[in-house]
Design a protein around this motif. Structure first.
Motif, mmCIF file in Angstrom:
data_model
loop_
_atom_site.group_PDB
_atom_site.id
_atom_site.type_symbol
_atom_site.label_atom_id
_atom_site.label_comp_id
_atom_site.label_asym_id
_atom_site.label_seq_id
_atom_site.Cartn_x
_atom_site.Cartn_y
_atom_site.Cartn_z
ATOM 1 N N SER A 153 0.835 -1.210 0.000
ATOM 2 C CA SER A 153 0.000 0.000 0.000
ATOM 3 C C SER A 153 0.864 1.252 0.000
ATOM 4 C CB SER A 153 -0.920 -0.013 1.224
ATOM 5 O OG SER A 153 -1.787 -1.133 1.196
ATOM 6 N N ILE A 154 1.919 1.227 0.815
ATOM 7 C CA ILE A 154 2.816 2.385 0.879
ATOM 8 C C ILE A 154 3.504 2.587 -0.467
ATOM 9 C CG2 ILE A 154 4.934 3.265 1.930
ATOM 10 C CD1 ILE A 154 4.066 1.928 4.533
ATOM 11 N N GLY A 155 3.944 1.454 -1.070
ATOM 12 C CA GLY A 155 4.609 1.556 -2.370
ATOM 13 C C GLY A 155 3.678 2.116 -3.439
ATOM 14 N N ASN A 156 2.429 1.630 -3.471
ATOM 15 C CA ASN A 156 1.470 2.129 -4.459
ATOM 16 C C ASN A 156 1.155 3.602 -4.238
ATOM 17 O OD1 ASN A 156 1.317 -0.432 -5.582
ATOM 18 N ND2 ASN A 156 -0.447 -1.029 -4.361
ATOM 19 N N ALA A 157 0.971 3.975 -2.957
ATOM 20 C CA ALA A 157 0.689 5.385 -2.649
ATOM 21 C C ALA A 157 1.863 6.272 -3.054
ATOM 22 C CB ALA A 157 0.392 5.536 -1.158
ATOM 23 N N SER A 158 3.073 5.782 -2.800
ATOM 24 C CA SER A 158 4.267 6.546 -3.172
ATOM 25 C C SER A 158 4.357 6.718 -4.680
ATOM 26 C CB SER A 158 5.512 5.837 -2.638
ATOM 27 O OG SER A 158 6.680 6.515 -3.045
ATOM 28 N N GLN A 159 4.045 5.640 -5.431
ATOM 29 C CA GLN A 159 4.088 5.717 -6.887
ATOM 30 C C GLN A 159 3.054 6.708 -7.419
ATOM 31 O OE1 GLN A 159 6.323 4.253 -8.879
ATOM 32 N NE2 GLN A 159 5.391 5.367 -10.578
ATOM 33 N N ARG A 160 1.837 6.648 -6.835
ATOM 34 C CA ARG A 160 0.795 7.593 -7.268
ATOM 35 C C ARG A 160 1.212 9.029 -6.971
ATOM 36 N NH1 ARG A 160 -2.662 3.536 -5.101
ATOM 37 N NH2 ARG A 160 -2.837 4.698 -3.156
ATOM 38 N N THR A 161 1.815 9.234 -5.805
ATOM 39 C CA THR A 161 2.273 10.576 -5.449
ATOM 40 C C THR A 161 3.342 11.072 -6.415
ATOM 41 O OG1 THR A 161 1.791 10.141 -3.106
ATOM 42 C CG2 THR A 161 3.270 11.981 -3.611
ATOM 43 N N ASN A 162 4.290 10.196 -6.743
ATOM 44 C CA ASN A 162 5.346 10.569 -7.689
ATOM 45 C C ASN A 162 4.762 10.907 -9.055
ATOM 46 O OD1 ASN A 162 7.381 10.211 -5.794
ATOM 47 N ND2 ASN A 162 7.730 8.075 -6.349
ATOM 48 N N ASN A 163 3.764 10.116 -9.489
ATOM 49 C CA ASN A 163 3.132 10.390 -10.780
ATOM 50 C C ASN A 163 2.444 11.756 -10.779
ATOM 51 O OD1 ASN A 163 3.968 7.891 -11.718
ATOM 52 N ND2 ASN A 163 2.023 6.873 -11.249
ATOM 53 N N LYS A 164 1.753 12.061 -9.660
ATOM 54 C CA LYS A 164 1.086 13.364 -9.555
ATOM 55 C C LYS A 164 2.100 14.499 -9.583
ATOM 56 C CE LYS A 164 -3.016 11.770 -7.034
ATOM 57 N NZ LYS A 164 -3.773 11.864 -5.758
ATOM 58 N N ILE A 165 3.217 14.298 -8.866
ATOM 59 C CA ILE A 165 4.254 15.331 -8.828
ATOM 60 C C ILE A 165 4.846 15.556 -10.222
ATOM 61 C CG2 ILE A 165 6.563 15.866 -7.957
ATOM 62 C CD1 ILE A 165 5.777 14.463 -5.355
ATOM 63 N N GLU A 166 5.112 14.430 -10.935
ATOM 64 C CA GLU A 166 5.650 14.564 -12.287
ATOM 65 C C GLU A 166 4.661 15.264 -13.215
ATOM 66 O OE1 GLU A 166 6.681 10.675 -13.524
ATOM 67 O OE2 GLU A 166 8.409 10.484 -12.166
ATOM 68 N N LYS A 167 3.369 14.911 -13.074
ATOM 69 C CA LYS A 167 2.349 15.536 -13.917
ATOM 70 C C LYS A 167 2.254 17.039 -13.635
ATOM 71 C CE LYS A 167 -2.513 15.093 -15.259
ATOM 72 N NZ LYS A 167 -3.782 14.347 -15.046
ATOM 73 N N LEU A 168 2.262 17.393 -12.333
ATOM 74 C CA LEU A 168 2.208 18.814 -11.984
ATOM 75 C C LEU A 168 3.446 19.550 -12.489
ATOM 76 C CD1 LEU A 168 0.827 18.630 -8.317
ATOM 77 C CD2 LEU A 168 -0.350 19.529 -10.322
ATOM 78 N N SER A 169 4.607 18.882 -12.401
ATOM 79 C CA SER A 169 5.843 19.511 -12.875
ATOM 80 C C SER A 169 5.768 19.774 -14.382
ATOM 81 C CB SER A 169 7.042 18.616 -12.553
ATOM 82 O OG SER A 169 7.179 18.449 -11.160
ATOM 83 N N GLU A 170 5.237 18.779 -15.124
ATOM 84 C CA GLU A 170 5.099 18.964 -16.566
ATOM 85 C C GLU A 170 4.124 20.089 -16.886
ATOM 86 O OE1 GLU A 170 3.938 15.194 -18.023
ATOM 87 O OE2 GLU A 170 5.907 14.251 -17.741
#
Length: 235
Positions: A153-170
């Motif tokens: 669960s922590i790994g999936n949440a971390s991956q989703r967070t990273n994806n959101k951060i990358e999307k916001l950065s783009e």
């Protein structure tokens, strides 16, 4: 060495004693440490205490005492020593294996009965230990499974967070580039306007300079006659 265990007497785990006495498991361990510190003897399986009815009675006495726990523990230790001494006096004296077995059938029968009872008590204790070990294994397996679920669960949440951060950065990068392009266009437009103003100003200066030259030339021709000046504005 304890010799007050009754044949077929039930053995209790720390958890079972806590439920039996109505106290928390850490309190059972605390009372056991107080008793041992004052000389009380428990049956042991390695470092693990094994409780019998007499031990539960001692724990209840500690639970209900109004005196300091160490004082009550010393009294319980004296009681246990007296009980053990009485048991020693009444124990059946078994002969050494190197000596001849007693010929008295009653004595032999009593000795074998004692051994059978001890064997039964040991077997029951082993069953209890086996059940406790099975419970521990099940608990550990459940904890490992829970740990795996939590880690996933922590790994999936971390991956989703990273994806959101990358999307916001783009998105921010695209917005920033858009602003830069707009600013560049405005700057080019302003530069063009400024250049136009400079060109118009240059034309005005040239026109003024030409007018000044013609005016100077006419002044030199007329030598003070001002009628010619009005003719310049009629053109």
């Amino acid at each position: 060495m304890r010799n007050d265990i009754q044949p077929n007497e039930r053995a209790f785990s720390t958890k079972e004693v806590a439920e039996e006495v109505g106290i928390a498991t850490p309190t059972v361990r605390k009372y056991g440490q107080i008793l041992e510190r004052n000389g009380y003897e428990f049956l042991k399986d390695g470092d693990r205490r094994i409780f019998v009815e007499s031990d539960i009675t001692a724990l209840v006495a500690l639970r209900d005492t109004d005196k300091p726990l160490d004082s009550t523990a010393r009294d319980l230790v004296l009681q246990q020593k007296e009980r053990l001494e009485d048991m020693i006096k009444t124990d059946i004296a078994l002969p050494d294996t190197d000596e001849a077995l007693p010929q008295d059938p009653n004595q032999l029968k009593e000795a074998f009965r004692y051994l059978v009872n001890e064997l039964a008590a040991t077997r029951e204790m082993n069953v209890q230990l086996k059940n406790d070990m099975s419970h521990i294994i099940t608990t550990v397996a459940q904890l490992q499974q829970d740990h795996h679920v939590i880690s996933s669960s922590i790994g999936n949440a971390s991956q989703r967070t990273n994806n959101k951060i990358e999307k916001l950065s783009e998105q921010q990068k695209a917005h920033y580039e858009s602003l830069l392009e707009q600013e560049k266009q405005r700057t080019e437009f302003l530069q063009e306007e400024i250049q136009k103003m400079r060109d118009e100003q240059q034309k005005d200066w040239e026109s003024q300079n030409d007018f000044n030259k013609r005016l100077e030339a006419e002044l030199q021709k007329r030598n003070g006659n001002w009628n010619w000046l009005f003719s310049l504005f009629k053109k």
